[in-house]
Scaffold this motif. Structure first.
Motif, PDB file in Angstrom:
ATOM      1  N   SER A 162      62.870  81.316  29.333  1.00  0.00           N
ATOM      2  CA  SER A 162      62.282  82.642  29.253  1.00  0.00           C
ATOM      3  C   SER A 162      63.424  83.634  29.815  1.00  0.00           C
ATOM      4  O   SER A 162      63.280  84.918  29.218  1.00  0.00           O
ATOM      5  CB  SER A 162      61.027  82.730  30.039  1.00  0.00           C
ATOM      6  N   ALA A 175      66.626  80.070  33.301  1.00  0.00           N
ATOM      7  CA  ALA A 175      65.442  79.476  33.364  1.00  0.00           C
ATOM      8  C   ALA A 175      65.582  78.032  32.706  1.00  0.00           C
ATOM      9  O   ALA A 175      65.194  78.014  31.451  1.00  0.00           O
ATOM     10  CB  ALA A 175      64.394  80.330  32.779  1.00  0.00           C
ATOM     11  N   ASP A 221      58.159  88.726  39.513  1.00  0.00           N
ATOM     12  CA  ASP A 221      56.969  88.212  38.509  1.00  0.00           C
ATOM     13  C   ASP A 221      57.138  86.610  38.385  1.00  0.00           C
ATOM     14  O   ASP A 221      56.167  86.285  38.186  1.00  0.00           O
ATOM     15  CB  ASP A 221      57.279  88.888  36.967  1.00  0.00           C
ATOM     16  N   SER A 222      58.304  86.338  38.186  1.00  0.00           N
ATOM     17  CA  SER A 222      58.465  84.767  37.948  1.00  0.00           C
ATOM     18  C   SER A 222      58.338  84.289  39.289  1.00  0.00           C
ATOM     19  O   SER A 222      57.585  83.071  39.177  1.00  0.00           O
ATOM     20  CB  SER A 222      60.044  84.538  37.752  1.00  0.00           C
ATOM     21  N   ARG A 270      52.302  83.442  32.453  1.00  0.00           N
ATOM     22  CA  ARG A 270      53.767  83.036  33.003  1.00  0.00           C
ATOM     23  C   ARG A 270      54.766  83.780  32.038  1.00  0.00           C
ATOM     24  O   ARG A 270      54.606  84.377  31.005  1.00  0.00           O
ATOM     25  CB  ARG A 270      54.095  81.458  32.767  1.00  0.00           C
ATOM     26  N   VAL A 271      55.765  84.232  32.975  1.00  0.00           N
ATOM     27  CA  VAL A 271      56.950  85.066  32.327  1.00  0.00           C
ATOM     28  C   VAL A 271      57.414  84.135  30.944  1.00  0.00           C
ATOM     29  O   VAL A 271      57.646  82.846  31.186  1.00  0.00           O
ATOM     30  CB  VAL A 271      57.989  85.223  33.138  1.00  0.00           C
ATOM     31  N   GLY A 272      57.332  84.550  29.627  1.00  0.00           N
ATOM     32  CA  GLY A 272      58.076  83.900  28.731  1.00  0.00           C
ATOM     33  C   GLY A 272      56.855  83.010  27.901  1.00  0.00           C
ATOM     34  O   GLY A 272      57.289  82.369  27.216  1.00  0.00           O
ATOM     35  N   SER A 273      55.525  83.386  28.292  1.00  0.00           N
ATOM     36  CA  SER A 273      54.637  82.429  27.711  1.00  0.00           C
ATOM     37  C   SER A 273      53.676  83.529  27.212  1.00  0.00           C
ATOM     38  O   SER A 273      53.577  84.579  27.542  1.00  0.00           O
ATOM     39  CB  SER A 273      53.993  81.479  28.787  1.00  0.00           C
ATOM     40  N   THR A 308      63.121  89.308  39.656  1.00  0.00           N
ATOM     41  CA  THR A 308      62.587  87.856  39.629  1.00  0.00           C
ATOM     42  C   THR A 308      61.085  87.814  40.318  1.00  0.00           C
ATOM     43  O   THR A 308      60.779  86.793  40.393  1.00  0.00           O
ATOM     44  CB  THR A 308      63.355  86.997  40.369  1.00  0.00           C
ATOM     45  N   HIS A 358      57.387  80.815  35.333  1.00  0.00           N
ATOM     46  CA  HIS A 358      58.043  81.303  34.114  1.00  0.00           C
ATOM     47  C   HIS A 358      58.229  79.814  33.100  1.00  0.00           C
ATOM     48  O   HIS A 358      58.289  78.617  33.540  1.00  0.00           O
ATOM     49  CB  HIS A 358      59.332  81.702  34.018  1.00  0.00           C
ATOM     50  N   GLU A 359      58.208  80.205  31.936  1.00  0.00           N
ATOM     51  CA  GLU A 359      58.736  78.966  31.010  1.00  0.00           C
ATOM     52  C   GLU A 359      60.065  78.708  30.722  1.00  0.00           C
ATOM     53  O   GLU A 359      60.911  79.610  31.099  1.00  0.00           O
ATOM     54  CB  GLU A 359      57.866  79.244  29.523  1.00  0.00           C
TER      55      GLU A 359
END
Length: 407
Positions: free
Chosen positions: A89, A93, A79-80, A136-139, A77, A85-86
């Motif tokens: 993701s 989330a 990075d988030s 962002r994570v997932g973006s 976690t 995060h999105e």
């Protein structure tokens, strides 16, 4: 009144050591700039004060200051937490979330224990430092941030780079301005001042007379090695204040609260200087060896008692000393004479009289980690503290050594 004295009073920094004054002077000089600062020093020396000083004397002082302990955030976690995060993701989330770099935009972010960051996160951090950009994570959208970064570590980063655990390019980007915080044994003149401050704090908090030191105790305090630095000194001052009835502490009383380090008596800074950059693995191996020696001596005492009770034991005692590493054999002292050895019952109640196989370095680490987890009922934070390592390092060791942790 000098500016350094003003800073000490404002942040509660105690000491008159030239090394401490030099570190504060560098912090004050670099504060008005936006240069990245790397604060290094042993655990417990008070590194967390320096990013606060830098932020308070910078043009960003009215913006946010966020302190992040990189070792306390799980690898999955991190990075988030840092970059956000999105929604959707990853599992859990349920909504988009800002990261610390987004929250601290325009201010200062303090990355404590930065050497504990995993490699992918180190690459993301390097990009932020170079361009001010992150994702962002997932973006897939690139975002910008204007953040002053101050990092700190108690690890020797040059060794970490050589071992492939830390990026060399990130090291040079973080260490634009290095600040080294001196250890407590490098500023012995400050030790009595710190002790008096901690004792006075306890006295005020619990409404009791403050303890004082006689001359011999004061010298003992100054000559002690203080591996835990200021944190350890504060712990000793609080223990003495709470336990001792007499308010004047002699060297004999003080010695009871100074754990032996590497010998039978409290170690003086000038008589035995241990390696300041000792790795976590070496600390762990030493602890394993001491525990093994204690277990072996306990086992031999049990055998002695069984033999006195008339228990038949056909097997001869094997050479316990030969089981120890070569470096430990010279200090081995048998607890009892050799006696015939009965089958040994393990904790699982499985009977075994097989000769013990030679333990590898990984075996010893694995055994010590398992014991620490058991003693702390699976609580990793307490187990990590007992093993002199960060919680993240313990988590990594558990995975590397294949330890089944049901915590």
């Amino acid at each position: 009144m000098t500016e350094i004295t003003t800073v000490k009073q404002r942040f509660g920094i105690i000491g008159n050591s030239p090394l401490l004054d030099r570190a504060l002077e560098v912090a004050l000089r670099v504060a008005p700039t936006d240069l990245t600062v790397l604060v290094t020093g042993e655990s417990g020396v008070g590194k967390e004060f320096f990013p606060q000083v830098i932020h308070a004397y910078s043009a960003r002082k009215h913006s946010k200051y966020i302190a992040v302990n990189c070792a306390a955030i799980p690898e999955g976690t991190i990075d988030s937490e840092l970059f956000g995060h999105e929604k959707g993701s990853f599992t859990g989330a349920v909504e988009a979330r800002k990261g610390y770099f987004e929250e601290a935009d325009g201010g200062t972010i303090f990355l404590d224990e930065v050497a504990e960051l995993p490699h992918p996160t180190q690459a993301r951090l390097l990009r932020v430092l170079q361009t001010g950009e992150y994702i962002r994570v997932g973006s897939s959208k690139v975002q910008k941030t204007n953040v002053r970064v101050v990092a700190a570590t108690n690890m020797n980063l040059q060794e970490a780079i050589a071992q492939g655990r830390f990026r060399e390019d990130l090291y040079y980007r973080l260490g634009t301005v290095p600040i080294t915080v001196p250890s407590l044994r490098e500023r012995p003149e400050d030790i009595p001042l710190l002790f008096r401050k901690f004792a006075a704090d306890v006295a005020v908090q619990y409404r009791m007379p403050a303890v004082t030191l006689d001359d011999a105790a004061r010298e003992m305090l100054k000559n002690y090695y203080w591996r835990g630095n200021i944190r350890q000194l504060k712990n000793v001052a609080e223990q003495i204040s709470a336990i001792e009835q007499t308010r004047v502490i002699t060297s004999e009383v003080l010695a009871k609260y100074l754990p032996p380090q590497g010998g039978g008596a409290p170690m003086a800074a000038g008589t035995m200087r241990m390696d300041d950059t000792m790795s976590t693995e070496r600390e762990l191996l030493y602890k394993v060896l001491f525990d093994m020696r204690a277990d072996i001596n306990d086992l031999k005492r049990m055998i002695s008692e069984l033999m006195k009770g008339g228990v038949p034991c056909p097997e001869p005692v094997r050479d316990v000393k030969a089981l120890l590493p070569t470096t430990a054999q010279s200090s081995y002292v048998p607890a009892v004479a050799s006696y015939p050895q009965p089958p040994v019952y393990a904790e699982s109640e499985e009977v075994t009289d097989e000769p013990p196989r030679e333990m590898t370095k990984a075996d010893m680490q694995r055994e010590q980690i398992i014991r620490a987890l058991r003693r702390n009922n699976g609580r990793r934070r307490e187990a990590a503290a007992e093993l002199f390592m960060s919680e993240r390092t313990l988590y990594r060791k558990i995975k590397e050594l294949g330890i089944e942790d049901n915590s």
